[in-house]
Design a protein around this motif. Structure first.
Motif, PDB file in Angstrom:
ATOM      1  N   ASP A 136       0.814  -1.221   0.000  1.00  0.00           N
ATOM      2  CA  ASP A 136       0.000   0.000   0.000  1.00  0.00           C
ATOM      3  C   ASP A 136       0.842   1.262   0.000  1.00  0.00           C
ATOM      4  O   ASP A 136       0.314   2.369   0.035  1.00  0.00           O
ATOM      5  CB  ASP A 136      -0.924   0.009   1.216  1.00  0.00           C
ATOM      6  CG  ASP A 136      -0.154   0.117   2.519  1.00  0.00           C
ATOM      7  OD1 ASP A 136       1.020  -0.320   2.556  1.00  0.00           O
ATOM      8  OD2 ASP A 136      -0.712   0.644   3.504  1.00  0.00           O
ATOM      9  N   GLY A 137       2.168   1.128  -0.019  1.00  0.00           N
ATOM     10  CA  GLY A 137       3.055   2.280   0.027  1.00  0.00           C
ATOM     11  C   GLY A 137       3.572   2.600   1.413  1.00  0.00           C
ATOM     12  O   GLY A 137       4.417   3.489   1.568  1.00  0.00           O
ATOM     13  N   SER A 138       3.087   1.910   2.433  1.00  0.00           N
ATOM     14  CA  SER A 138       3.611   2.090   3.782  1.00  0.00           C
ATOM     15  C   SER A 138       5.026   1.533   3.861  1.00  0.00           C
ATOM     16  O   SER A 138       5.440   0.716   3.043  1.00  0.00           O
ATOM     17  CB  SER A 138       2.724   1.373   4.809  1.00  0.00           C
ATOM     18  OG  SER A 138       1.416   1.896   4.820  1.00  0.00           O
ATOM     19  N   LEU A 139       5.770   2.001   4.863  1.00  0.00           N
ATOM     20  CA  LEU A 139       7.124   1.526   5.091  1.00  0.00           C
ATOM     21  C   LEU A 139       7.200   0.884   6.471  1.00  0.00           C
ATOM     22  O   LEU A 139       6.549   1.338   7.418  1.00  0.00           O
ATOM     23  CB  LEU A 139       8.130   2.682   5.015  1.00  0.00           C
ATOM     24  CG  LEU A 139       8.222   3.432   3.686  1.00  0.00           C
ATOM     25  CD1 LEU A 139       9.181   4.609   3.812  1.00  0.00           C
ATOM     26  CD2 LEU A 139       8.685   2.497   2.570  1.00  0.00           C
ATOM     27  N   LYS A 172      -1.710   6.735   4.070  1.00  0.00           N
ATOM     28  CA  LYS A 172      -3.102   7.042   4.409  1.00  0.00           C
ATOM     29  C   LYS A 172      -4.066   6.366   3.441  1.00  0.00           C
ATOM     30  O   LYS A 172      -3.899   6.418   2.227  1.00  0.00           O
ATOM     31  CB  LYS A 172      -3.313   8.551   4.410  1.00  0.00           C
ATOM     32  CG  LYS A 172      -2.540   9.270   5.512  1.00  0.00           C
ATOM     33  CD  LYS A 172      -2.812  10.768   5.514  1.00  0.00           C
ATOM     34  CE  LYS A 172      -2.048  11.457   6.634  1.00  0.00           C
ATOM     35  NZ  LYS A 172      -2.292  12.915   6.665  1.00  0.00           N
ATOM     36  N   ASP A 173      -5.064   5.721   3.994  1.00  0.00           N
ATOM     37  CA  ASP A 173      -6.134   5.091   3.216  1.00  0.00           C
ATOM     38  C   ASP A 173      -7.320   4.885   4.161  1.00  0.00           C
ATOM     39  O   ASP A 173      -7.415   3.864   4.838  1.00  0.00           O
ATOM     40  CB  ASP A 173      -5.669   3.762   2.625  1.00  0.00           C
ATOM     41  CG  ASP A 173      -6.713   3.137   1.704  1.00  0.00           C
ATOM     42  OD1 ASP A 173      -7.872   3.615   1.698  1.00  0.00           O
ATOM     43  OD2 ASP A 173      -6.376   2.164   1.001  1.00  0.00           O
ATOM     44  N   LYS A 174      -8.212   5.859   4.226  1.00  0.00           N
ATOM     45  CA  LYS A 174      -9.315   5.814   5.184  1.00  0.00           C
ATOM     46  C   LYS A 174     -10.266   4.653   4.935  1.00  0.00           C
ATOM     47  O   LYS A 174     -10.981   4.223   5.840  1.00  0.00           O
ATOM     48  CB  LYS A 174     -10.090   7.133   5.146  1.00  0.00           C
ATOM     49  CG  LYS A 174      -9.298   8.327   5.680  1.00  0.00           C
ATOM     50  CD  LYS A 174     -10.144   9.584   5.696  1.00  0.00           C
ATOM     51  CE  LYS A 174      -9.362  10.773   6.270  1.00  0.00           C
ATOM     52  NZ  LYS A 174     -10.187  12.008   6.290  1.00  0.00           N
ATOM     53  N   SER A 175     -10.272   4.131   3.725  1.00  0.00           N
ATOM     54  CA  SER A 175     -11.187   3.028   3.416  1.00  0.00           C
ATOM     55  C   SER A 175     -10.664   1.678   3.909  1.00  0.00           C
ATOM     56  O   SER A 175     -11.411   0.700   3.938  1.00  0.00           O
ATOM     57  CB  SER A 175     -11.426   2.960   1.898  1.00  0.00           C
ATOM     58  OG  SER A 175     -10.226   2.603   1.211  1.00  0.00           O
ATOM     59  N   ARG A 176      -9.383   1.628   4.289  1.00  0.00           N
ATOM     60  CA  ARG A 176      -8.785   0.357   4.751  1.00  0.00           C
ATOM     61  C   ARG A 176      -7.971   0.606   6.010  1.00  0.00           C
ATOM     62  O   ARG A 176      -6.839   1.081   5.932  1.00  0.00           O
ATOM     63  CB  ARG A 176      -7.892  -0.253   3.670  1.00  0.00           C
ATOM     64  CG  ARG A 176      -8.614  -0.752   2.434  1.00  0.00           C
ATOM     65  CD  ARG A 176      -7.714  -1.665   1.613  1.00  0.00           C
ATOM     66  NE  ARG A 176      -6.477  -1.018   1.195  1.00  0.00           N
ATOM     67  CZ  ARG A 176      -5.414  -1.672   0.728  1.00  0.00           C
ATOM     68  NH1 ARG A 176      -5.425  -2.992   0.660  1.00  0.00           N
ATOM     69  NH2 ARG A 176      -4.339  -1.018   0.347  1.00  0.00           N
TER      70      ARG A 176
END
Length: 362
Positions: A136-139, A172-176
């Protein structure tokens, strides 16, 4: 892969499946679970070994034939396995029995075969640190001797810190929701950078450096977790909401009061990301416990008076010799290597003619 490594990986996979069962499996996961169990009898035995804590769950009632009371299975039980896994086995058989699959992570395999759910596993050895980019692009930054598993779906980003320590920089991804479970707790990011350390199943530490983190039970259903996230706007001061610059400790499922942490203390706590350890008034026993996380060497302190000596300084993680030389010179101690992985620390004995004893070299 050696036999020991293979058996160790099976145990990790079994623990992962038991954790996923507690969270709730999708239909795809159910099929994959049945196929995995029937791939090798060792998988079945590993589930039997680690399953007592969840034997009473409602979900396992559907698969009770997979958790017999004895290790040897009757013909009726084996027939039940075949009925449960028939459809899944047709799909997975060729991959499950191939040498390629046996030398790859279970989670990497599922990542390639499922578009709806992504599975991955990340780990570090003793003394090693590593950084990884998530789908998701998180590290994530893993500290020494750590193991992290990942299960991303269309509505939930779930990770499990099986052991060790990790810092998460969350996309950030408020849907998940982005949730990290460890032991019996979960930590859900609310636009966050946070650090989780698992000392054991009953002792967790959380530090938040940016945003907020919601603490909940690890088996919290997604719908209830989502409601709790919504409630954080109305009740931002609750004890289970940890904000930037705060640290909390959870012992035996009980969250201790949150504490504000100074920038200096924060730098000390997270110095491991730069391969450093910082001590500022910790006892010698505490410092050596921390050093032990980065090496196979174990320390024995001769008496409690020595163990309480306060130490301070900057040390490279895993640099045992520099640390021991420092305390030997500054605190009138000596150390002796008693065997390959054990060091005995004692008070230095002085001689009127020969002067202080010298410390041995690791």
């Amino acid at each position: 892969m050696t036999k020991t490594q293979y058996n160790s990986e099976i145990e990790v996979q079994a623990k992962y499946w038991l954790w996923r069962i507690e969270q709730g499996l999708s239909q795809q996961e159910r099929q994959a679970f049945v196929a995995w169990v029937n791939q090798d009898n060792k998988h079945h035995l590993a589930l039997h070994k680690y399953s007592p804590s969840i034997k009473m769950s409602k979900f396992l009632a559907e698969f009770n034939g997979l958790f017999p009371l004895e290790k040897k299975h009757s013909n009726n039980t084996q027939k039940l396995f075949k009925h449960l896994s028939l459809a899944a086995s047709v799909i997975f058989f060729s991959m499950l029995t191939s040498e390629i699959f046996l030398n790859k992570s279970l989670f990497s395999f599922f990542q390639q075969t499922s578009s709806a759910i992504v599975y991955q596993q990340f780990s570090t050895k003793t003394g090693e640190q590593a950084s990884f980019s998530l789908p998701d692009g998180s590290l994530v930054h893993l500290n020494t001797n750590s193991l992290l598993t990942l299960s991303f779906s269309d509505n939930h980003r779930q990770l499990n810190l099986v052991k060790g320590e990790a810092l998460f920089d969350v996309a950030k991804d408020k849907s998940r929701p982005f949730s990290v479970t460890s032991g019996q707790q979960s930590f859900t990011a609310l636009g966050t950078i946070f650090n989780v350390q698992k000392n054991d199943n009953n002792h967790l530490e959380l530090i938040v450096t940016e945003g907020r983190v919601l603490i909940a039970d690890s088996n919290e259903p997604l719908i209830e977790l989502t409601q709790q996230i919504a409630n954080t706007v109305q009740f931002p001061e609750r004890n289970n909401i940890v904000t930037a610059g705060e640290k909390t400790v959870i012992v035996n499922k009980i969250q201790l009061p949150k504490n504000k942490i100074s920038p200096l203390a924060l730098s000390q706590e997270l110095a491991w990301q730069k391969g450093m350890l910082i001590f500022d008034g910790e006892s010698l026993a505490t410092a050596l416990d921390e050093i032990s996380r980065y090496t196979d060497i174990r320390f024995t302190i001769q008496d409690q008076a020595l163990a309480k000596i306060k130490v301070a300084g900057y040390f490279k993680a895993g640099d045992v010799e520099t640390l021991l030389d420092s305390i030997s010179n500054n605190f009138d101690l000596t150390y002796t290597q008693t065997n390959n992985n054990n060091v005995l620390i004692t008070k230095a004995i002085h001689s009127a003619t020969l002067g202080p004893t010298t410390s041995s070299t690791l």
